[in-house]
Design a protein around this motif. Structure first.
Motif, PDB file in Angstrom:
ATOM      1  N   TRP A   1       0.792  -1.238   0.000  1.00  9.75           N
ATOM      2  CA  TRP A   1       0.000   0.000   0.000  1.00  9.75           C
ATOM      3  C   TRP A   1       0.821   1.284   0.000  1.00  9.75           C
ATOM      4  O   TRP A   1       0.298   2.329  -0.352  1.00  9.75           O
TER       5      TRP A   1
ATOM      6  N   ARG B   1       2.806   4.111  -4.792  1.00 11.37           N
ATOM      7  CA  ARG B   1       1.639   4.592  -5.549  1.00 11.37           C
ATOM      8  C   ARG B   1       1.842   4.288  -7.025  1.00 11.37           C
ATOM      9  O   ARG B   1       2.832   4.727  -7.621  1.00 11.37           O
TER      10      ARG B   1
ATOM     11  N   GLN C   1     -13.990  -0.555  -8.604  1.00  8.20           N
ATOM     12  CA  GLN C   1     -13.606   0.364  -7.531  1.00  8.20           C
ATOM     13  C   GLN C   1     -14.555   0.365  -6.338  1.00  8.20           C
ATOM     14  O   GLN C   1     -14.123   0.360  -5.193  1.00  8.20           O
TER      15      GLN C   1
ATOM     16  N   SER D   1      -8.319   8.752  -1.303  1.00  8.83           N
ATOM     17  CA  SER D   1      -8.155   8.556  -2.747  1.00  8.83           C
ATOM     18  C   SER D   1      -9.374   7.908  -3.403  1.00  8.83           C
ATOM     19  O   SER D   1      -9.305   7.477  -4.535  1.00  8.83           O
TER      20      SER D   1
ATOM     21  N   VAL E   1      -2.650   1.713 -14.293  1.00 10.56           N
ATOM     22  CA  VAL E   1      -2.520   2.356 -12.977  1.00 10.56           C
ATOM     23  C   VAL E   1      -3.799   2.180 -12.162  1.00 10.56           C
ATOM     24  O   VAL E   1      -3.765   1.795 -10.993  1.00 10.56           O
ATOM     25  N   ARG E   2      -4.937   2.432 -12.792  1.00 17.12           N
ATOM     26  CA  ARG E   2      -6.212   2.324 -12.079  1.00 17.12           C
ATOM     27  C   ARG E   2      -6.469   0.896 -11.592  1.00 17.12           C
ATOM     28  O   ARG E   2      -7.000   0.695 -10.510  1.00 17.12           O
TER      29      ARG E   2
ATOM     30  N   GLU F   1      -4.125   0.178  -8.770  1.00 12.65           N
ATOM     31  CA  GLU F   1      -4.559   0.905  -7.565  1.00 12.65           C
ATOM     32  C   GLU F   1      -5.608   0.131  -6.763  1.00 12.65           C
ATOM     33  O   GLU F   1      -5.818   0.407  -5.591  1.00 12.65           O
TER      34      GLU F   1
ATOM     35  N   ARG G   1      -4.027  -1.355  -3.735  1.00 14.05           N
ATOM     36  CA  ARG G   1      -3.755  -0.331  -2.727  1.00 14.05           C
ATOM     37  C   ARG G   1      -5.066   0.112  -2.058  1.00 14.05           C
ATOM     38  O   ARG G   1      -5.127   0.361  -0.863  1.00 14.05           O
TER      39      ARG G   1
ATOM     40  N   ARG H   1      -7.273   1.283   2.047  1.00 11.75           N
ATOM     41  CA  ARG H   1      -7.750   2.646   2.269  1.00 11.75           C
ATOM     42  C   ARG H   1      -8.547   2.738   3.576  1.00 11.75           C
ATOM     43  O   ARG H   1      -8.253   3.530   4.457  1.00 11.75           O
TER      44      ARG H   1
END
Ligand code: SAM
Length: 408
Positions: free
Chosen positions: A24, A27, A59, A258, A345-346, A349, A352, A356
């Motif tokens: 995590w 980035r 997401q 984020s 990247v998305r 993520e 990660r 959150r």
């Protein structure tokens, strides 16, 4: 909530976060490629093969993603560690509509939800709205006649708030006060019930510290922007967090923020274009400089996105004082690469993103444990849905002695 439970919860989260720091902390946007892409190659390849639309779909509920391990196990652990129940709702009488005038719809719903989640054992005597803006929350709480003090440093908001209170016949004092200034402590009294809705990092921490020092009877805080602090690293408040050894940088503290659940479609589209362009530029600058290393770029006015892509890159290279892109640059190909990188990247993520909420709950528990150490009984819960605001966690604290049997 007993301090023992809070401490156990904190320790479990701390173990989870400490053990998986390598997943995590980096980035995907700026730390390309990340070390875990090697150690968890199968997962990284799987994630990177997916589209931007798939990333966006996943997401909201990443734990439902059928991704290679360790994704599913981590998602399950994260979920189990972040089961936070809603705070008990108090039966509030129908709220007068006139109080909602001049308040954006979403904010009004947040304020109502906040107010409906305040259950104290002792009657409240005097409301203190901390970083009040125009004082909408305070006015709703004080509508039945209790005195209200609103602290706010922006003179325009103080003035507008005072006018609104007067117009609505609410017994309020709107005080211009920088809550970070040494003089702020003078505004706090033991009989105060201090409330703070979405006061950023240092601002709500300051309230927790000053209210404990003065011995305010009750407190209710829904924090936000954990990364808005004046130091480079997070300063833990409670003894367990001080002993935990989890060092958090400002960048790490941005992780809970984020999430983009409340952004509108237009805003999201703009953000995507901006990020795809930046990723394309990043790829270009690595070639120009002959250095496979991220180059931070400043935030840019939205007019930059109206420039043709090539001009965007040429101007950004000039701004960063690096040599101009070669004349042979294939702009179409580079722009497409930016979108490809954005999809990667998305999707990366998403891993990660599993951390959150655990990090946010860790931060809330640090505040809760500190308040327990200071002699408060503390409840941690949600006050509204995450669709209404992702910052939907709240601490409600009441001084022991004036009220219930405490944290332990
Ligand atoms: C995110 S807004 C929340 C406002 C209000 N609580 C609400 O939910 O509508 C944060 C507020 O804190 C105020 N603020 C920021 N820094 C401050 C400081 N040092 N002292 C007092 N108020 C401050 C801002 O002007 C702003 O009104």
């Amino acid at each position: 909530m007993p301090a023992k439970d809070l401490t156990e919860h904190f320790e479990a989260l701390n173990r989870f976060l400490s053990e998986h720091q390598a997943l995590w902390r980096p980035r995907p946007f700026s730390d390309r490629p990340m070390a875990w892409e090697q150690t968890h190659g199968q997962l990284a390849t799987w994630l990177k093969s997916r589209s931007l639309a798939q990333a966006e779909q996943a997401q909201a509920e990443p734990h439902k993603l059928n991704a290679p391990e360790p994704f599913a196990s981590l998602a399950e652990q994260a979920q189990a560690l972040c089961q936070i129940a809603p705070l008990p709702l108090i039966n509030s009488p129908q709220l007068p509509n006139r109080l909602s005038n001049d308040i954006p719809g979403r904010k009004w719903l947040q304020i109502q939800a906040f107010a409906s989640s305040l259950s104290f054992e002792q009657p409240t005597k005097h409301w203190l709205d901390w970083c009040s803006g125009k004082g909408h929350l305070g006015r709703l709480l004080a509508r039945q006649g209790q005195p209200l003090s609103c602290l706010e440093h922006d003179p325009e908001l103080v003035d507008k708030g005072a006018k609104l209170s007067q117009k609505l016949g609410i017994n309020a004092q709107h005080i211009e006060q920088d809550v970070l200034a040494p003089s702020a402590i003078k505004q706090l009294k033991t009989e105060h019930t201090a409330v703070a809705l979405h006061a950023c990092g240092d601002l709500h921490v300051r309230l927790i510290q000053l209210a404990s020092e003065v011995g305010c009877q009750q407190l209710a805080i829904a924090p936000c922007c954990y990364n808005r602090i004046s130091t480079q690293h997070y300063k833990p408040l409670s003894q367990p967090a001080k002993a935990a050894g989890l060092e958090l940088s400002i960048q790490d503290l941005g992780l809970p923020l984020s999430e983009t659940v409340t952004a509108g479609a237009r805003v999201q589209k703009q953000r995507d274009i901006s990020m795809a362009r930046r990723l394309a530029f990043d790829s270009l600058q690595r070639e120009i400089r002959g250095l496979d290393e991220y180059l931070p770029t400043p935030s840019l006015a939205s007019s930059w996105l109206n420039k043709p892509f090539a001009e965007f890159c040429i101007d950004l290279a000039a701004l960063k004082q690096i040599p101009p892109p070669p004349a042979s640059t294939d702009w179409l190909k580079l722009e497409a690469k930016g979108w490809e990188l954005l999809a990667q990247v998305r999707n990366l993520e998403l891993l990660r993103g599993l951390f959150r909420r655990p990090l946010e709950v860790w931060l809330l528990l640090d505040r809760a444990l500190y308040l327990c150490e200071q002699g408060y009984a503390v409840q941690l819960g949600t006050f509204c849905s995450r669709e209404l605001t992702p910052r939907n966690l709240m601490l409600v604290a009441e001084r022991i002695g004036s009220a219930r049997q405490g944290c332990g």
